[in-house]
Write a protein that holds these residues in place. Sequence first.
Motif, PDB file in Angstrom:
ATOM      1  N   CYS A  75       0.841  -1.243   0.124  1.00  0.00           N
ATOM      2  CA  CYS A  75      -0.027  -0.043  -0.018  1.00  0.00           C
ATOM      3  C   CYS A  75       0.922   1.395   0.076  1.00  0.00           C
ATOM      4  O   CYS A  75       0.517   2.378  -0.677  1.00  0.00           O
ATOM      5  CB  CYS A  75      -0.947  -0.083   1.149  1.00  0.00           C
ATOM      6  SG  CYS A  75      -2.297  -1.094   1.079  1.00  0.00           S
ATOM      7  N   THR A  76       1.808   1.276   0.671  1.00  0.00           N
ATOM      8  CA  THR A  76       2.856   2.444   0.782  1.00  0.00           C
ATOM      9  C   THR A  76       3.564   2.483  -0.450  1.00  0.00           C
ATOM     10  O   THR A  76       3.520   3.692  -0.931  1.00  0.00           O
ATOM     11  CB  THR A  76       3.816   2.124   1.851  1.00  0.00           C
ATOM     12  OG1 THR A  76       3.124   1.947   3.355  1.00  0.00           O
ATOM     13  CG2 THR A  76       4.913   3.524   2.165  1.00  0.00           C
ATOM     14  N   GLU A  77       4.107   1.553  -1.196  1.00  0.00           N
ATOM     15  CA  GLU A  77       4.757   1.538  -2.241  1.00  0.00           C
ATOM     16  C   GLU A  77       3.944   2.164  -3.339  1.00  0.00           C
ATOM     17  O   GLU A  77       4.398   2.873  -4.424  1.00  0.00           O
ATOM     18  CB  GLU A  77       5.378   0.195  -2.520  1.00  0.00           C
ATOM     19  CG  GLU A  77       6.503  -0.242  -1.823  1.00  0.00           C
ATOM     20  CD  GLU A  77       7.765   0.585  -2.031  1.00  0.00           C
ATOM     21  OE1 GLU A  77       8.076   0.819  -3.200  1.00  0.00           O
ATOM     22  OE2 GLU A  77       8.421   0.954  -1.132  1.00  0.00           O
ATOM     23  N   LEU A  78       2.888   1.655  -3.424  1.00  0.00           N
ATOM     24  CA  LEU A  78       1.815   2.067  -4.538  1.00  0.00           C
ATOM     25  C   LEU A  78       0.652   2.988  -4.299  1.00  0.00           C
ATOM     26  O   LEU A  78       0.067   3.374  -5.018  1.00  0.00           O
ATOM     27  CB  LEU A  78       1.141   0.737  -5.163  1.00  0.00           C
ATOM     28  CG  LEU A  78       2.006  -0.400  -5.657  1.00  0.00           C
ATOM     29  CD1 LEU A  78       1.322  -1.639  -5.976  1.00  0.00           C
ATOM     30  CD2 LEU A  78       2.708  -0.153  -6.862  1.00  0.00           C
ATOM     31  N   LYS A  79       1.035   3.569  -3.065  1.00  0.00           N
ATOM     32  CA  LYS A  79       0.150   4.590  -2.577  1.00  0.00           C
ATOM     33  C   LYS A  79      -1.280   4.184  -2.656  1.00  0.00           C
ATOM     34  O   LYS A  79      -2.361   5.118  -3.307  1.00  0.00           O
ATOM     35  CB  LYS A  79       0.325   6.012  -3.425  1.00  0.00           C
ATOM     36  CG  LYS A  79       1.759   6.656  -3.200  1.00  0.00           C
ATOM     37  CD  LYS A  79       1.733   7.988  -3.708  1.00  0.00           C
ATOM     38  CE  LYS A  79       3.291   8.744  -3.592  1.00  0.00           C
ATOM     39  NZ  LYS A  79       4.125   8.305  -2.774  1.00  0.00           N
ATOM     40  N   LEU A  80      -1.819   2.951  -2.161  1.00  0.00           N
ATOM     41  CA  LEU A  80      -3.099   2.498  -1.884  1.00  0.00           C
ATOM     42  C   LEU A  80      -3.629   2.480  -0.659  1.00  0.00           C
ATOM     43  O   LEU A  80      -2.760   2.507   0.250  1.00  0.00           O
ATOM     44  CB  LEU A  80      -3.095   1.037  -2.502  1.00  0.00           C
ATOM     45  CG  LEU A  80      -2.496   0.692  -3.939  1.00  0.00           C
ATOM     46  CD1 LEU A  80      -2.528  -0.864  -4.090  1.00  0.00           C
ATOM     47  CD2 LEU A  80      -3.489   1.112  -5.110  1.00  0.00           C
ATOM     48  N   SER A  81      -4.794   2.860  -0.755  1.00  0.00           N
ATOM     49  CA  SER A  81      -5.446   2.820   0.523  1.00  0.00           C
ATOM     50  C   SER A  81      -5.620   1.082   0.999  1.00  0.00           C
ATOM     51  O   SER A  81      -5.761   0.582  -0.120  1.00  0.00           O
ATOM     52  CB  SER A  81      -6.997   3.364   0.690  1.00  0.00           C
ATOM     53  OG  SER A  81      -7.827   2.538  -0.216  1.00  0.00           O
ATOM     54  N   ALA A  82      -5.885   0.919   2.233  1.00  0.00           N
ATOM     55  CA  ALA A  82      -5.951  -0.372   2.589  1.00  0.00           C
ATOM     56  C   ALA A  82      -7.364  -1.130   1.878  1.00  0.00           C
ATOM     57  O   ALA A  82      -7.217  -2.421   1.344  1.00  0.00           O
ATOM     58  CB  ALA A  82      -6.265  -0.882   4.107  1.00  0.00           C
ATOM     59  N   ALA A  83      -8.309  -0.340   1.851  1.00  0.00           N
ATOM     60  CA  ALA A  83      -9.457  -0.898   1.120  1.00  0.00           C
ATOM     61  C   ALA A  83      -9.290  -1.249  -0.496  1.00  0.00           C
ATOM     62  O   ALA A  83      -9.798  -2.021  -0.858  1.00  0.00           O
ATOM     63  CB  ALA A  83     -10.724   0.294   1.176  1.00  0.00           C
ATOM     64  N   ASN A  84      -8.801  -0.275  -1.046  1.00  0.00           N
ATOM     65  CA  ASN A  84      -8.208  -0.374  -2.502  1.00  0.00           C
ATOM     66  C   ASN A  84      -7.385  -1.672  -2.649  1.00  0.00           C
ATOM     67  O   ASN A  84      -7.652  -2.402  -3.648  1.00  0.00           O
ATOM     68  CB  ASN A  84      -7.436   0.944  -3.019  1.00  0.00           C
ATOM     69  CG  ASN A  84      -8.500   2.159  -3.282  1.00  0.00           C
ATOM     70  OD1 ASN A  84      -9.772   1.846  -3.383  1.00  0.00           O
ATOM     71  ND2 ASN A  84      -8.009   3.037  -3.162  1.00  0.00           N
ATOM     72  N   PHE A  85      -6.463  -1.640  -1.700  1.00  0.00           N
ATOM     73  CA  PHE A  85      -5.654  -3.084  -1.598  1.00  0.00           C
ATOM     74  C   PHE A  85      -6.555  -4.107  -1.988  1.00  0.00           C
ATOM     75  O   PHE A  85      -6.252  -5.325  -2.457  1.00  0.00           O
ATOM     76  CB  PHE A  85      -4.611  -3.073  -0.631  1.00  0.00           C
ATOM     77  CG  PHE A  85      -3.818  -4.472  -0.684  1.00  0.00           C
ATOM     78  CD1 PHE A  85      -2.836  -4.642  -1.584  1.00  0.00           C
ATOM     79  CD2 PHE A  85      -4.266  -5.339   0.302  1.00  0.00           C
ATOM     80  CE1 PHE A  85      -1.977  -5.595  -1.207  1.00  0.00           C
ATOM     81  CE2 PHE A  85      -3.754  -6.481   0.402  1.00  0.00           C
ATOM     82  CZ  PHE A  85      -2.522  -6.780  -0.570  1.00  0.00           C
ATOM     83  N   TRP A  86      -7.389  -4.227  -0.676  1.00  0.00           N
ATOM     84  CA  TRP A  86      -8.270  -5.575  -0.683  1.00  0.00           C
ATOM     85  C   TRP A  86      -9.149  -5.782  -1.741  1.00  0.00           C
ATOM     86  O   TRP A  86      -9.652  -6.671  -2.156  1.00  0.00           O
ATOM     87  CB  TRP A  86      -8.893  -5.413   0.778  1.00  0.00           C
ATOM     88  CG  TRP A  86      -7.927  -5.814   1.768  1.00  0.00           C
ATOM     89  CD1 TRP A  86      -7.523  -5.086   2.596  1.00  0.00           C
ATOM     90  CD2 TRP A  86      -7.254  -6.763   1.914  1.00  0.00           C
ATOM     91  NE1 TRP A  86      -6.583  -5.443   3.592  1.00  0.00           N
ATOM     92  CE2 TRP A  86      -6.015  -6.885   3.116  1.00  0.00           C
ATOM     93  CE3 TRP A  86      -6.820  -8.178   1.248  1.00  0.00           C
ATOM     94  CZ2 TRP A  86      -5.233  -7.386   3.402  1.00  0.00           C
ATOM     95  CZ3 TRP A  86      -5.905  -9.022   1.692  1.00  0.00           C
ATOM     96  CH2 TRP A  86      -5.213  -8.847   2.699  1.00  0.00           C
ATOM     97  N   VAL A  87      -9.675  -4.786  -2.224  1.00  0.00           N
ATOM     98  CA  VAL A  87     -10.602  -4.757  -3.552  1.00  0.00           C
ATOM     99  C   VAL A  87      -9.768  -5.337  -4.768  1.00  0.00           C
ATOM    100  O   VAL A  87     -10.295  -6.178  -5.682  1.00  0.00           O
ATOM    101  CB  VAL A  87     -11.196  -3.403  -3.749  1.00  0.00           C
ATOM    102  CG1 VAL A  87     -12.096  -3.456  -5.023  1.00  0.00           C
ATOM    103  CG2 VAL A  87     -12.122  -3.016  -2.645  1.00  0.00           C
ATOM    104  N   ILE A  88      -8.618  -4.665  -4.981  1.00  0.00           N
ATOM    105  CA  ILE A  88      -7.734  -5.183  -5.891  1.00  0.00           C
ATOM    106  C   ILE A  88      -7.546  -6.626  -6.069  1.00  0.00           C
ATOM    107  O   ILE A  88      -7.598  -7.525  -6.815  1.00  0.00           O
ATOM    108  CB  ILE A  88      -6.472  -4.515  -6.124  1.00  0.00           C
ATOM    109  CG1 ILE A  88      -6.795  -3.151  -6.650  1.00  0.00           C
ATOM    110  CG2 ILE A  88      -5.473  -5.108  -7.103  1.00  0.00           C
ATOM    111  CD1 ILE A  88      -5.804  -2.177  -6.496  1.00  0.00           C
ATOM    112  N   MET A  89      -7.185  -7.133  -4.608  1.00  0.00           N
ATOM    113  CA  MET A  89      -6.681  -8.448  -4.336  1.00  0.00           C
ATOM    114  C   MET A  89      -8.048  -9.318  -4.755  1.00  0.00           C
ATOM    115  O   MET A  89      -8.027 -10.498  -5.331  1.00  0.00           O
ATOM    116  CB  MET A  89      -6.237  -8.727  -2.981  1.00  0.00           C
ATOM    117  CG  MET A  89      -4.882  -8.255  -2.764  1.00  0.00           C
ATOM    118  SD  MET A  89      -3.641  -9.209  -3.833  1.00  0.00           S
ATOM    119  CE  MET A  89      -3.645 -10.823  -3.238  1.00  0.00           C
TER     120      MET A  89
END
Length: 196
Positions: free
Chosen positions: A166-180
């Motif tokens: 999330c830090t590297e790609l500047k993603l929120s935790a919610a966006n990360f889990w949606v993408i996964m």
Amino acid sequence: MQNETEKEYTIKKPHSDPLRWVEKYGDYLYGFAMSRIRNEDVAKDLVQDTFLAGLQRLDGFEGNSKEKTWLTAILKNKIADFYRKRSVSDLKEISATNEVQFFFDAESGHWTEKDYPRAFGLEVDNPLMVKELGSILNECLAKLPGLWFSVFSMKHIDDLESELICTELKLSAANFWVIMHRTKLNLRACLQKNWN
């Protein structure tokens, strides 16, 4: 002139030969970039950028790691920068509601009958079958949008922590889990469609 005691404590900088980097590490770094980018031109550009950044930072290379490891770390940062720049437009389109409605029953929340996960029937003792599944998986991964592939590979190939991704790609935790979530659903659907 230094005396013998001073010579003992003089720390020598590690020898680095940038003129041989392409010969020694070019193929490895290109393969590393291709496994994460899947675009030959972009992978080549990132490797060239890595060598250039390495030359610019050569005075900072203290030899605490191997030269190959140091250059790979620079390349990882270049790859993260590449996806970070692309992720801004990709994130505007992220919403998991369609997938939830498509794969799951709205009332019960369980898989729809059509989309219920099926067993792959993989015989792990059969190397040809494992190789075929690997080939199909690679084809399915190649169909993923770039950001999804990056998040998935950073999590499951590079084994990075979610917070770091999330830090590297500047993603929120919610966006990360949606993408996964979307990535796993797409991979599952692709594997079930293409695996006999």
